[in-house]
Design an enzyme around this catalytic site. Structure first.
Site, PDB file in Angstrom:
ATOM      1  N   ASP A 128      -5.791   2.427  -3.804  1.00 49.80           N
ATOM      2  CA  ASP A 128      -4.736   1.851  -2.952  1.00 49.80           C
ATOM      3  C   ASP A 128      -3.457   1.507  -3.727  1.00 49.80           C
ATOM      4  OD1 ASP A 128      -6.627   2.031  -1.003  1.00 49.80           O
ATOM      5  OD2 ASP A 128      -6.731  -0.107  -0.543  1.00 49.80           O
ATOM      6  N   THR A 150      -7.908   1.105  -8.424  1.00 48.17           N
ATOM      7  CA  THR A 150      -8.011   1.199  -6.960  1.00 48.17           C
ATOM      8  C   THR A 150      -7.156   2.373  -6.511  1.00 48.17           C
ATOM      9  OG1 THR A 150      -7.359   0.310  -4.812  1.00 48.17           O
ATOM     10  CG2 THR A 150      -6.253  -0.647  -6.683  1.00 48.17           C
ATOM     11  N   GLY A 166      -5.808   2.635   2.634  1.00 47.87           N
ATOM     12  CA  GLY A 166      -4.704   1.718   2.352  1.00 47.87           C
ATOM     13  C   GLY A 166      -4.873   0.504   3.230  1.00 47.87           C
TER      14      GLY A 166
HETATM   15  O1  F6P Z   1      -9.872  -0.696  -1.784  1.00 47.74           O
HETATM   16  C1  F6P Z   1     -10.066   0.671  -1.785  1.00 47.74           C
HETATM   17  C2  F6P Z   1     -10.576   1.140  -0.456  1.00 47.74           C
HETATM   18  O2  F6P Z   1     -10.771   2.516  -0.559  1.00 47.74           O
HETATM   19  C3  F6P Z   1      -9.701   0.769   0.739  1.00 47.74           C
HETATM   20  O3  F6P Z   1      -8.635   1.643   0.923  1.00 47.74           O
HETATM   21  C4  F6P Z   1     -10.687   0.791   1.867  1.00 47.74           C
HETATM   22  O4  F6P Z   1     -10.303  -0.046   2.908  1.00 47.74           O
HETATM   23  C5  F6P Z   1     -11.930   0.285   1.229  1.00 47.74           C
HETATM   24  O5  F6P Z   1     -11.835   0.542  -0.152  1.00 47.74           O
HETATM   25  C6  F6P Z   1     -13.192   0.903   1.784  1.00 47.74           C
HETATM   26  O6  F6P Z   1     -14.255   0.382   1.115  1.00 47.74           O
HETATM   27  P1  F6P Z   1     -15.783   0.788   1.380  1.00 47.74           P
HETATM   28  O7  F6P Z   1     -15.963   2.156   0.803  1.00 47.74           O
HETATM   29  O8  F6P Z   1     -16.579  -0.225   0.653  1.00 47.74           O
HETATM   30  O9  F6P Z   1     -15.975   0.753   2.854  1.00 47.74           O
END
Ligand code: F6P
Length: 344
Positions: free
Chosen positions: A128, A126, A171
């Protein structure tokens, strides 16, 4: 052995490097065969597969994204999801699964390992960096580098116009990217989910800095940062299969409030998925490669329900349960003792 591999949740740079390492060591060292499951758990539930061998992995090391595709499918949200996972694995004669994912994908892995007695090994990914039991997840270093490059660029244009520039980074539960990129980029203030903030205090920090002369300011804000009197800012309140809302927009809100309180022209840049795409840094390629090799070794050691992790610069195995129990939040010593020294 026949080993299934899947990548689930939000993608991040380094996924392909893990796949390549797993397949390389598995095929050449252990004589394994691989089944690539498409689009995360969806591929297992719907038996969507693709061939996976050393030849198929050529040239993928520096490529972002994932050759397997990804999704946020949660088998436990489907009426017969668990049974379909079992049926697919039985019909394809898969002996073990390597899951490359974050808290959601690995959370399902943990439950399935327990409920179905499957030989599952997890690899932590991740951008994050909020997974427990590992010091770093791969993808994080790349995201920090992208955000730092952006902040450096924002600095020069902020100086040219003497503006305040707000940079919104990803994040959701933890402000690791904001903290690292904010320190690396010399931010005037860093707002993270772990520390609800006050608009007046942020404005004061900016004013203090500008009172010293003509200083452009950079304010880094994590998408999950929350004002003390208020809520997270959402793009949509609709929940995904893991119960997450879609965050985004806090940067704009912060910019408006700073401008209103200080009178300084304030603009916002939202980095969004730019942080997730593109080529991984050398650090992430090496970490992902080490994780991949450790994961296939763990499969052959029968380390069911374990995740490979980085601890004190060594790759170790930890129970999946430890990794998913709660998000790993920003180290207070780093935020209070290092980052905040440079605020204002
Ligand atoms: O968990 C990683 C992440 O990039 C987060 O920081 C973010 O909130 C989320 O995924 C966004 O996900 P998606 O691309 O599915 O909207």
């Amino acid at each position: 052995m026949r080993v299934g591999v899947l990548t689930g949740g939000g993608d991040c740079p380094g996924l392909n490097a893990v796949i390549r390492a797993v397949v390389r060591k598995g095929e050449l060292h252990y004589g394994d065969e691989f089944v690539g499951f498409r689009d995360g758990w969806r591929g297992v539930v719907e038996a969507l597969t693709m061939p996976l061998d050393v030849e198929r992995c050529r040239g993928i090391l520096p490529r972002g994204g994932t050759i397997l595709g990804s999704s946020r499918t949660n088998p436990y949200k489907l009426a017969d999801g668990r049974e379909r996972v079992r049926a697919t694995l039985d019909s394809l004669k898969v002996d073990a699964l390597i899951l490359i994912g974050g808290e959601d994908t690995l959370g399902v892995a943990h439950r399935l390992a327990q409920d179905e007695g499957l030989l599952i090994v997890g690899v932590p990914k991740t951008i994050d960096n909020d997974l427990g039991a590992t010091e770093f997840t791969f993808g994080f270093d790349t995201a920090v580098q992208v955000a730092t490059d952006a902040i450096d660029r924002l600095h020069t244009t902020a100086e040219a116009h003497d503006r305040v520039l707000v940079c919104e980074v990803m994040g959701r539960h933890a402000g690791w990217i904001a903290t690292y990129a904010g320190i690396a980029g010399g931010a005037t203030a860093i707002l993270i989910p772990e520390e609800p903030f006050d608009f007046d205090e942020v404005a004061e920090i900016v004013k203090r800095r500008h009172a010293k002369g003509r200083y452009a300011s950079i304010v880094v804000v994590a998408e999950g940062a929350t004002p003390r009197q208020g809520n997270e800012v959402l793009q949509t309140a609709e929940l995904d299969a893991f119960g997450h809302v879609r965050l985004g927009g806090i940067g704009q809100r912060v910019a408006e409030e700073i401008e209103r309180r200080t009178g300084f022209e304030t603009r916002v840049t939202v980095l969004g998925h730019i942080q997730r795409g593109g080529t991984p840094t050398a650090f992430d390629r090496v970490l992902a490669t080490r994780f991949g090799i450790a994961a296939i070794e763990a499969v052959h050691d029968g380390a069911a329900g374990q995740m490979v992790a980085l601890q004190a610069a060594k790759i170790v195995r930890v129970p999946l349960a430890e990794a998913v129990v709660e998000p790993k939040t920003v180290d207070r010593q780093l935020y209070d003792g290092v980052a905040s020294i440079f605020f204002g």
